[in-house]
Design an enzyme around this catalytic site. Structure first.
Site, short mmCIF file in Angstrom:
data_model
loop_
_atom_site.label_atom_id
_atom_site.label_comp_id
_atom_site.label_asym_id
_atom_site.label_seq_id
_atom_site.Cartn_x
_atom_site.Cartn_y
_atom_site.Cartn_z
CE LYS A 213 -3.84 2.02 2.41
NZ LYS A 213 -4.79 1.80 3.51
CE LYS A 267 -6.22 1.52 -0.49
NZ LYS A 267 -6.79 1.34 0.82
CB SER A 293 -11.63 6.91 -3.65
OG SER A 293 -10.44 7.41 -3.04
CE1 TYR A 332 -15.03 2.50 -3.06
CE2 TYR A 332 -13.11 3.03 -4.41
CZ TYR A 332 -13.68 2.82 -3.17
OH TYR A 332 -12.91 2.93 -2.04
C1 PBG Z 1 -6.87 3.23 5.14
C2 PBG Z 1 -7.54 3.01 3.84
C3 PBG Z 1 -7.32 3.79 2.70
C4 PBG Z 1 -8.19 3.33 1.71
C5 PBG Z 1 -8.89 2.23 2.24
N1 PBG Z 1 -8.48 2.05 3.59
C6 PBG Z 1 -6.31 4.84 2.42
C7 PBG Z 1 -6.15 5.95 3.34
O1 PBG Z 1 -7.10 6.58 3.79
O2 PBG Z 1 -4.98 6.25 3.59
C8 PBG Z 1 -8.30 3.95 0.36
C9 PBG Z 1 -9.35 3.45 -0.54
C10 PBG Z 1 -9.66 4.35 -1.68
O3 PBG Z 1 -9.05 5.43 -1.86
O4 PBG Z 1 -10.55 3.98 -2.44
N2 PBG Z 1 -6.61 2.14 5.91
#
Ligand code: PBG
Length: 343
Positions: A213, A267, A293, A332
């Site tokens: 991540k 991710k 997102s 999504y």
């Molecule tokens: C944090 C988390 C994040 C996402 C899912 N869980 C990232 C963050 O806020 O740092 C991101 C998912 C997305 O952007 O669609 N544990």
């Protein structure tokens, strides 16, 4: 091929001489021949649908930067899970917007069996037992500072956070979660979650590691969706991967597999196709991408402006993950794509 009668520039060979008659356009000439040689395909089985949860009843709140995405109360989440199962989507992943009054520096509400994640898992499990439920063990929806770990004197403390994440995993498994997907990037979390699950009779609950991540600008709309955007001070660079690094991503994935991860995730998605490719080549384990997102928002925004064909861009972006080696994608777009694929 149509032969040209036009005078050639001096010294230029004919195309047949250049290609030795190996013409790659031959199989692209018609839809039937393109379909015949198509190497990768997207199917409904490749889709995992992330959904946002909120308190209350009969609520569907539009997420501002994610047109078509809603925060759902548990009853609505159950309805959407039913819809997803009917469409053939194998699993959903839930993310909660937690009431500010319940947040603290340790994210302790994550340990409440009655919190939003666990209530949703129980409701979905009993109404739609045929769909897989993936829950996140990270603390960020529950902390008053929006970080994924416990904050002490300006530092996200690793080992204390890991204990909390492992304890939360057991509670989530008891509520019906089929796959624990810890997204916090603390060292040792996968081994701790595995131990905790096994010690509590949850040997069959799987772990999808958010192994790689990256500290990324593409999470903005998600943070807005779960209400951590305004809370987060600083960034997550002391625990998420540096997006300049690729060898380090391989080491993270290797470590998580050694600790007991069943699946890996990369991710964000599209800016990191090289990482997906490397992990799949290196480890040959089930590998997933999270089309996050910001990636969704970019496609939607360009579409809304009439700058791209949104549907085609969506399908192309998802097939790219398959080509890179993914076994599935958290997106999504999942229900929209499933509807298209089901005709
Ligand atoms: C944090 C988390 C994040 C996402 C899912 N869980 C990232 C963050 O806020 O740092 C991101 C998912 C997305 O952007 O669609 N544990």
């Amino acid at each position: 091929m149509n032969k040209s009668t036009r005078p050639k520039p001096a010294g230029m060979r004919s195309v047949d001489e250049i290609t030795s008659s190996r013409r790659l356009r031959r199989m692209r000439k018609a839809s039937w021949s393109r379909r015949m040689v198509q190497e990768n395909r997207l199917t409904v089985d490749d889709l995992i649908w992330p959904i946002f949860l909120t308190d209350g009843e009969n609520r569907r709140e539009q997420v501002e930067a994610m047109p078509g995405v809603f925060r759902l109360s548990v009853d609505q989440a159950v309805r959407e899970a039913e819809r997803a199962a009917k469409l053939g989507i194998p699993a959903i992943a839930t993310f909660p917007q937690i009431d500010l009054a319940r947040k603290d520096i340790e994210g302790s509400h994550i340990l409440d069996p009655e919190n939003l994640i666990n209530r949703a898992s129980r409701a979905i499990k009993s109404a739609v037992p045929e769909i897989g439920i993936i829950t996140d063990g990270a603390l960020d929806p529950f902390t008053s500072h929006g970080h994924d770990g416990i904050l002490r004197d300006g530092t996200i403390v690793n080992d204390e956070t890991v204990e909390q994440v492992a304890a939360a995993a057991v509670i989530q498994a008891a509520a019906g979660s089929d796959i624990i997907a810890p997204s916090d990037m603390m060292d040792g979390r996968i081994g701790a979650v595995r131990d905790a699950l096994d010690a509590n009779g949850f040997q069959d609950v799987a772990i999808m590691s958010y192994a790689t991540k990256f500290a990324s600008a593409f999470y903005g709309p998600y943070r807005d969706a779960i209400g951590t955007l305004g809370l987060l001070k600083g960034d997550k660079k002391t625990y998420y991967l540096d997006h300049a690094n690729s060898d380090e991503a391989v080491r993270e994935a290797e470590q998580d597999l050694l600790e007991g991860a069943d699946m890996l995730m990369v991710k964000p998605g599209m800016p990191y196709l090289d990482i997906i490719w490397r992990l799949k080549q290196e480890f040959s384990v089930p590998t997933f991408a999270y089309q996050v997102s910001g990636e969704y928002a970019m496609i939607k925004a360009a579409e809304a402006n009439g700058w791209i064909d949104g549907e085609k861009a969506m399908m192309e972006s998802l097939l790219a993950f398959k080509r890179a080696g993914c076994d599935g994608i958290l997106t999504y777009f999942a229900p929209t794509v499933a509807e298209i694929l089901n005709g």
